[in-house]
Scaffold this motif. Structure first.
Motif, short mmCIF file in Angstrom:
data_model
loop_
_atom_site.label_atom_id
_atom_site.label_comp_id
_atom_site.label_asym_id
_atom_site.label_seq_id
_atom_site.Cartn_x
_atom_site.Cartn_y
_atom_site.Cartn_z
N THR A 1 0.81 -1.22 0.00
CA THR A 1 0.00 0.00 0.00
C THR A 1 0.84 1.27 0.00
O THR A 1 0.40 2.30 -0.48
CB THR A 1 -0.95 0.03 1.21
N ARG A 2 2.06 1.20 0.51
CA ARG A 2 2.90 2.40 0.54
C ARG A 2 3.62 2.64 -0.78
O ARG A 2 3.71 3.76 -1.26
CB ARG A 2 3.93 2.30 1.67
N THR A 3 4.15 1.59 -1.38
CA THR A 3 4.95 1.77 -2.59
C THR A 3 4.20 1.45 -3.87
O THR A 3 4.59 1.89 -4.94
CB THR A 3 6.21 0.88 -2.54
N GLY A 4 3.13 0.66 -3.79
CA GLY A 4 2.41 0.24 -4.99
C GLY A 4 3.11 -0.88 -5.73
O GLY A 4 2.71 -1.24 -6.82
N LEU A 5 4.17 -1.41 -5.15
CA LEU A 5 4.93 -2.50 -5.78
C LEU A 5 4.59 -3.81 -5.09
O LEU A 5 4.03 -3.84 -4.00
CB LEU A 5 6.43 -2.24 -5.66
N THR A 6 4.95 -4.90 -5.74
CA THR A 6 4.75 -6.19 -5.10
C THR A 6 5.70 -6.33 -3.92
O THR A 6 6.79 -5.79 -3.93
CB THR A 6 4.98 -7.35 -6.09
N LYS A 7 5.26 -7.07 -2.93
CA LYS A 7 6.07 -7.25 -1.73
C LYS A 7 7.27 -8.15 -1.97
O LYS A 7 8.31 -7.96 -1.37
CB LYS A 7 5.20 -7.83 -0.62
N ASN A 8 7.13 -9.13 -2.83
CA ASN A 8 8.23 -10.04 -3.12
C ASN A 8 8.13 -10.50 -4.58
O ASN A 8 7.44 -11.46 -4.88
CB ASN A 8 8.19 -11.25 -2.19
N PRO A 9 8.82 -9.82 -5.47
CA PRO A 9 8.71 -10.15 -6.90
C PRO A 9 9.12 -11.58 -7.25
O PRO A 9 8.64 -12.13 -8.23
CB PRO A 9 9.65 -9.15 -7.57
N ARG A 10 9.98 -12.19 -6.45
CA ARG A 10 10.43 -13.55 -6.76
C ARG A 10 9.29 -14.57 -6.69
O ARG A 10 9.30 -15.57 -7.39
CB ARG A 10 11.55 -13.93 -5.80
N ALA A 11 8.31 -14.31 -5.87
CA ALA A 11 7.19 -15.24 -5.72
C ALA A 11 6.22 -15.17 -6.90
O ALA A 11 5.43 -16.10 -7.10
CB ALA A 11 6.43 -14.93 -4.43
N ILE A 12 6.29 -14.11 -7.68
CA ILE A 12 5.29 -13.90 -8.74
C ILE A 12 5.32 -15.01 -9.79
O ILE A 12 4.26 -15.51 -10.18
CB ILE A 12 5.44 -12.51 -9.37
N LEU A 13 6.47 -15.42 -10.25
CA LEU A 13 6.54 -16.48 -11.26
C LEU A 13 5.96 -17.79 -10.73
O LEU A 13 5.21 -18.48 -11.42
CB LEU A 13 7.96 -16.69 -11.74
N LEU A 14 6.29 -18.11 -9.50
CA LEU A 14 5.75 -19.34 -8.91
C LEU A 14 4.23 -19.27 -8.79
O LEU A 14 3.53 -20.23 -9.09
CB LEU A 14 6.37 -19.59 -7.54
N VAL A 15 3.74 -18.15 -8.36
CA VAL A 15 2.30 -18.04 -8.14
C VAL A 15 1.54 -17.92 -9.46
O VAL A 15 0.40 -18.39 -9.57
CB VAL A 15 1.99 -16.89 -7.16
N LEU A 16 2.15 -17.36 -10.49
CA LEU A 16 1.50 -17.37 -11.80
C LEU A 16 1.42 -18.78 -12.35
O LEU A 16 0.46 -19.13 -13.05
CB LEU A 16 2.22 -16.44 -12.77
N GLY A 17 2.39 -19.60 -12.01
CA GLY A 17 2.30 -21.03 -12.35
C GLY A 17 1.13 -21.70 -11.65
O GLY A 17 0.42 -22.52 -12.24
N THR A 18 0.90 -21.33 -10.40
CA THR A 18 -0.25 -21.84 -9.66
C THR A 18 -1.54 -21.39 -10.34
O THR A 18 -2.48 -22.18 -10.51
CB THR A 18 -0.22 -21.36 -8.20
N GLY A 19 -1.61 -20.12 -10.74
CA GLY A 19 -2.78 -19.62 -11.46
C GLY A 19 -3.00 -20.37 -12.76
O GLY A 19 -4.15 -20.67 -13.13
N ALA A 20 -1.92 -20.70 -13.45
CA ALA A 20 -2.03 -21.46 -14.70
C ALA A 20 -2.56 -22.87 -14.44
O ALA A 20 -3.36 -23.40 -15.23
CB ALA A 20 -0.68 -21.52 -15.40
#
Length: 104
Positions: A57-76
């Protein structure tokens, strides 16, 4: 694995928020199901809205960008079993009018 790299507040919204968009894209590619403008806009708003819960909420960025690829795999994977289930129901002759991927 995604939970090892990101917290629940980041991982879950991305996994659940990406799945509807991925199902919509998969239905277009594999089943020839195309949404109209307003339904597609609804899917986009849903995806952006849910996934925005993972932003800091303060920066508007993701909290941990490294998790994004893994979690997009989960979404897939979520999208894959949703799509396969819908296509299987269609192949079996199941008819429902409320889900465009199952209806023929």
């Amino acid at each position: 694995m995604a939970y090892q790299h990101g917290d629940f507040g980041q991982v879950y919204p991305i996994a659940r928020g990406s799945a509807p968009l991925l199902v919509t894209l998969g239905a277009a590619v594999f089943a020839g199901e195309l949404l109209g403008f307003l339904p597609m806009l609804g899917v986009l708003f849903l995806t952006v809205g849910v996934m925005s819960l993972s932003l800091d909420t303060r920066t508007g960025l993701t909290k941990n960008p490294r998790a994004i690829l893994l979690v997009l795999g989960t979404g897939a994977l979520i999208a894959s079993y949703t799509l396969v289930g819908g296509l299987g129901a269609r192949q079996a002759g199941a008819r429902t009018s409320h889900c465009p991927i199952w209806a023929t």
